[in-house]
Design a protein around this motif. Structure first.
Motif, PDB file in Angstrom:
ATOM      1  N   MET A   1     -50.908  47.984  15.893  1.00 21.76           N
ATOM      2  CA  MET A   1     -49.602  48.371  16.384  1.00 21.76           C
ATOM      3  C   MET A   1     -48.424  47.521  16.821  1.00 21.76           C
ATOM      4  O   MET A   1     -49.002  46.557  17.535  1.00 21.76           O
ATOM      5  CB  MET A   1     -49.649  49.708  17.297  1.00 21.76           C
ATOM      6  N   VAL A   2     -47.311  47.632  16.600  1.00 21.35           N
ATOM      7  CA  VAL A   2     -46.351  46.579  17.205  1.00 21.35           C
ATOM      8  C   VAL A   2     -45.566  47.125  18.260  1.00 21.35           C
ATOM      9  O   VAL A   2     -45.092  48.187  17.812  1.00 21.35           O
ATOM     10  CB  VAL A   2     -45.602  46.019  15.875  1.00 21.35           C
ATOM     11  N   ALA A   3     -45.628  46.764  19.114  1.00 23.88           N
ATOM     12  CA  ALA A   3     -44.685  47.263  20.303  1.00 23.88           C
ATOM     13  C   ALA A   3     -43.340  46.795  20.286  1.00 23.88           C
ATOM     14  O   ALA A   3     -43.108  45.581  19.698  1.00 23.88           O
ATOM     15  CB  ALA A   3     -45.224  46.814  21.749  1.00 23.88           C
ATOM     16  N   TYR A   4     -42.262  47.405  20.379  1.00 28.28           N
ATOM     17  CA  TYR A   4     -40.750  47.233  20.351  1.00 28.28           C
ATOM     18  C   TYR A   4     -40.148  47.398  21.645  1.00 28.28           C
ATOM     19  O   TYR A   4     -40.615  48.057  22.452  1.00 28.28           O
ATOM     20  CB  TYR A   4     -40.109  48.203  19.414  1.00 28.28           C
ATOM     21  N   GLY A   5     -39.349  46.553  21.919  1.00 31.79           N
ATOM     22  CA  GLY A   5     -38.717  46.418  23.233  1.00 31.79           C
ATOM     23  C   GLY A   5     -37.463  47.853  23.518  1.00 31.79           C
ATOM     24  O   GLY A   5     -37.216  48.231  22.566  1.00 31.79           O
ATOM     25  N   ASP A   6     -36.920  47.851  24.623  1.00 34.58           N
ATOM     26  CA  ASP A   6     -35.854  48.999  24.905  1.00 34.58           C
ATOM     27  C   ASP A   6     -34.550  48.299  24.363  1.00 34.58           C
ATOM     28  O   ASP A   6     -34.447  47.030  24.464  1.00 34.58           O
ATOM     29  CB  ASP A   6     -36.082  49.328  26.118  1.00 34.58           C
ATOM     30  N   ALA A   7     -33.739  49.109  24.335  1.00 38.01           N
ATOM     31  CA  ALA A   7     -32.566  48.693  24.178  1.00 38.01           C
ATOM     32  C   ALA A   7     -31.388  49.541  24.802  1.00 38.01           C
ATOM     33  O   ALA A   7     -31.662  50.725  24.730  1.00 38.01           O
ATOM     34  CB  ALA A   7     -32.121  48.626  22.424  1.00 38.01           C
ATOM     35  N   VAL A   8     -30.556  48.980  25.504  1.00 40.94           N
ATOM     36  CA  VAL A   8     -29.438  49.656  26.148  1.00 40.94           C
ATOM     37  C   VAL A   8     -28.089  49.436  26.078  1.00 40.94           C
ATOM     38  O   VAL A   8     -27.916  48.209  25.720  1.00 40.94           O
ATOM     39  CB  VAL A   8     -29.744  49.267  27.798  1.00 40.94           C
ATOM     40  N   PHE A   9     -27.331  50.522  25.687  1.00 43.62           N
ATOM     41  CA  PHE A   9     -26.028  50.298  25.584  1.00 43.62           C
ATOM     42  C   PHE A   9     -25.006  50.676  26.504  1.00 43.62           C
ATOM     43  O   PHE A   9     -25.276  52.020  26.673  1.00 43.62           O
ATOM     44  CB  PHE A   9     -25.476  50.745  23.971  1.00 43.62           C
ATOM     45  N   HIS A  10     -23.945  50.274  26.792  1.00 39.32           N
ATOM     46  CA  HIS A  10     -23.128  50.724  27.914  1.00 39.32           C
ATOM     47  C   HIS A  10     -22.011  50.986  27.058  1.00 39.32           C
ATOM     48  O   HIS A  10     -21.675  50.764  25.739  1.00 39.32           O
ATOM     49  CB  HIS A  10     -22.862  49.918  28.961  1.00 39.32           C
ATOM     50  N   ARG A  11     -20.841  51.825  27.840  1.00 38.09           N
ATOM     51  CA  ARG A  11     -19.779  52.149  27.167  1.00 38.09           C
ATOM     52  C   ARG A  11     -19.039  51.513  26.136  1.00 38.09           C
ATOM     53  O   ARG A  11     -18.456  51.636  25.386  1.00 38.09           O
ATOM     54  CB  ARG A  11     -19.072  52.843  28.369  1.00 38.09           C
ATOM     55  N   CYS A  12     -18.833  50.080  26.966  1.00 40.49           N
ATOM     56  CA  CYS A  12     -18.150  49.077  25.979  1.00 40.49           C
ATOM     57  C   CYS A  12     -18.876  48.567  24.678  1.00 40.49           C
ATOM     58  O   CYS A  12     -18.145  47.937  23.753  1.00 40.49           O
ATOM     59  CB  CYS A  12     -17.842  48.057  26.744  1.00 40.49           C
ATOM     60  N   GLN A  13     -20.318  48.692  24.468  1.00 42.53           N
ATOM     61  CA  GLN A  13     -20.821  48.515  23.460  1.00 42.53           C
ATOM     62  C   GLN A  13     -20.902  49.599  22.195  1.00 42.53           C
ATOM     63  O   GLN A  13     -21.248  49.140  21.230  1.00 42.53           O
ATOM     64  CB  GLN A  13     -22.202  48.084  23.930  1.00 42.53           C
ATOM     65  N   VAL A  14     -20.745  50.561  22.826  1.00 44.78           N
ATOM     66  CA  VAL A  14     -20.825  51.897  21.666  1.00 44.78           C
ATOM     67  C   VAL A  14     -19.828  51.593  20.367  1.00 44.78           C
ATOM     68  O   VAL A  14     -20.678  52.121  19.540  1.00 44.78           O
ATOM     69  CB  VAL A  14     -20.595  53.020  22.626  1.00 44.78           C
ATOM     70  N   PRO A  15     -18.720  51.097  20.660  1.00 47.00           N
ATOM     71  CA  PRO A  15     -17.977  51.193  19.186  1.00 47.00           C
ATOM     72  C   PRO A  15     -18.808  50.278  18.443  1.00 47.00           C
ATOM     73  O   PRO A  15     -18.761  50.354  17.125  1.00 47.00           O
ATOM     74  CB  PRO A  15     -16.688  50.711  19.761  1.00 47.00           C
ATOM     75  N   LEU A  16     -19.450  48.864  18.921  1.00 45.36           N
ATOM     76  CA  LEU A  16     -20.220  48.062  18.110  1.00 45.36           C
ATOM     77  C   LEU A  16     -21.409  48.717  17.539  1.00 45.36           C
ATOM     78  O   LEU A  16     -21.596  48.509  16.250  1.00 45.36           O
ATOM     79  CB  LEU A  16     -20.514  46.919  18.956  1.00 45.36           C
ATOM     80  N   LEU A  17     -22.045  49.480  18.244  1.00 40.49           N
ATOM     81  CA  LEU A  17     -23.154  50.246  17.779  1.00 40.49           C
ATOM     82  C   LEU A  17     -22.848  51.403  16.621  1.00 40.49           C
ATOM     83  O   LEU A  17     -23.432  51.360  15.647  1.00 40.49           O
ATOM     84  CB  LEU A  17     -23.921  51.015  19.027  1.00 40.49           C
ATOM     85  N   LEU A  18     -21.596  52.059  16.697  1.00 42.85           N
ATOM     86  CA  LEU A  18     -21.190  52.942  15.845  1.00 42.85           C
ATOM     87  C   LEU A  18     -20.727  52.115  14.612  1.00 42.85           C
ATOM     88  O   LEU A  18     -21.100  52.693  13.453  1.00 42.85           O
ATOM     89  CB  LEU A  18     -20.002  53.763  16.070  1.00 42.85           C
ATOM     90  N   ALA A  19     -20.518  51.086  14.531  1.00 35.24           N
ATOM     91  CA  ALA A  19     -20.059  50.144  13.543  1.00 35.24           C
ATOM     92  C   ALA A  19     -21.239  49.745  12.787  1.00 35.24           C
ATOM     93  O   ALA A  19     -21.024  49.935  11.375  1.00 35.24           O
ATOM     94  CB  ALA A  19     -19.044  48.831  13.728  1.00 35.24           C
ATOM     95  N   GLU A  20     -22.308  49.633  13.328  1.00 42.50           N
ATOM     96  CA  GLU A  20     -23.509  49.101  12.935  1.00 42.50           C
ATOM     97  C   GLU A  20     -24.157  50.293  11.994  1.00 42.50           C
ATOM     98  O   GLU A  20     -24.621  50.157  11.013  1.00 42.50           O
ATOM     99  CB  GLU A  20     -24.534  48.671  13.984  1.00 42.50           C
ATOM    100  N   PHE A  21     -24.050  51.576  12.640  1.00 36.74           N
ATOM    101  CA  PHE A  21     -24.310  53.015  12.140  1.00 36.74           C
ATOM    102  C   PHE A  21     -23.516  52.855  10.799  1.00 36.74           C
ATOM    103  O   PHE A  21     -24.227  53.390   9.487  1.00 36.74           O
ATOM    104  CB  PHE A  21     -24.191  54.094  12.810  1.00 36.74           C
ATOM    105  N   ASP A  22     -22.320  52.789  10.730  1.00 39.62           N
ATOM    106  CA  ASP A  22     -21.433  52.851   9.529  1.00 39.62           C
ATOM    107  C   ASP A  22     -21.781  51.896   8.468  1.00 39.62           C
ATOM    108  O   ASP A  22     -21.944  52.349   7.220  1.00 39.62           O
ATOM    109  CB  ASP A  22     -19.700  52.486   9.742  1.00 39.62           C
TER     110      ASP A  22
END
Length: 56
Positions: A1-22
């Protein structure tokens, strides 16, 4: 099994995350991406909110 790290996004990073989803292929979408988008909306509503993805 491969362990993965956590990822944390704050308010200013959310638009970039949404663009990645798109940019995801349609086959990678689905309920989980939709749920993550809803959580992004919650984070964007107020300061001092964070979206955490907890790795396993």
């Amino acid at each position: 099994m491969v362990a993965y790290g956590d990822a944390v996004f704050h308010r200013c990073q959310v638009p970039l995350l949404l663009a990645e989803f798109d940019g995801l292929p349609a086959a990678c979408g689905g309920d989980r991406v939709g749920q993550a988008r809803e959580l992004c909306e919650v984070v964007e509503q107020r300061v001092h909110r964070y979206l955490w993805f907890v790795g396993g």
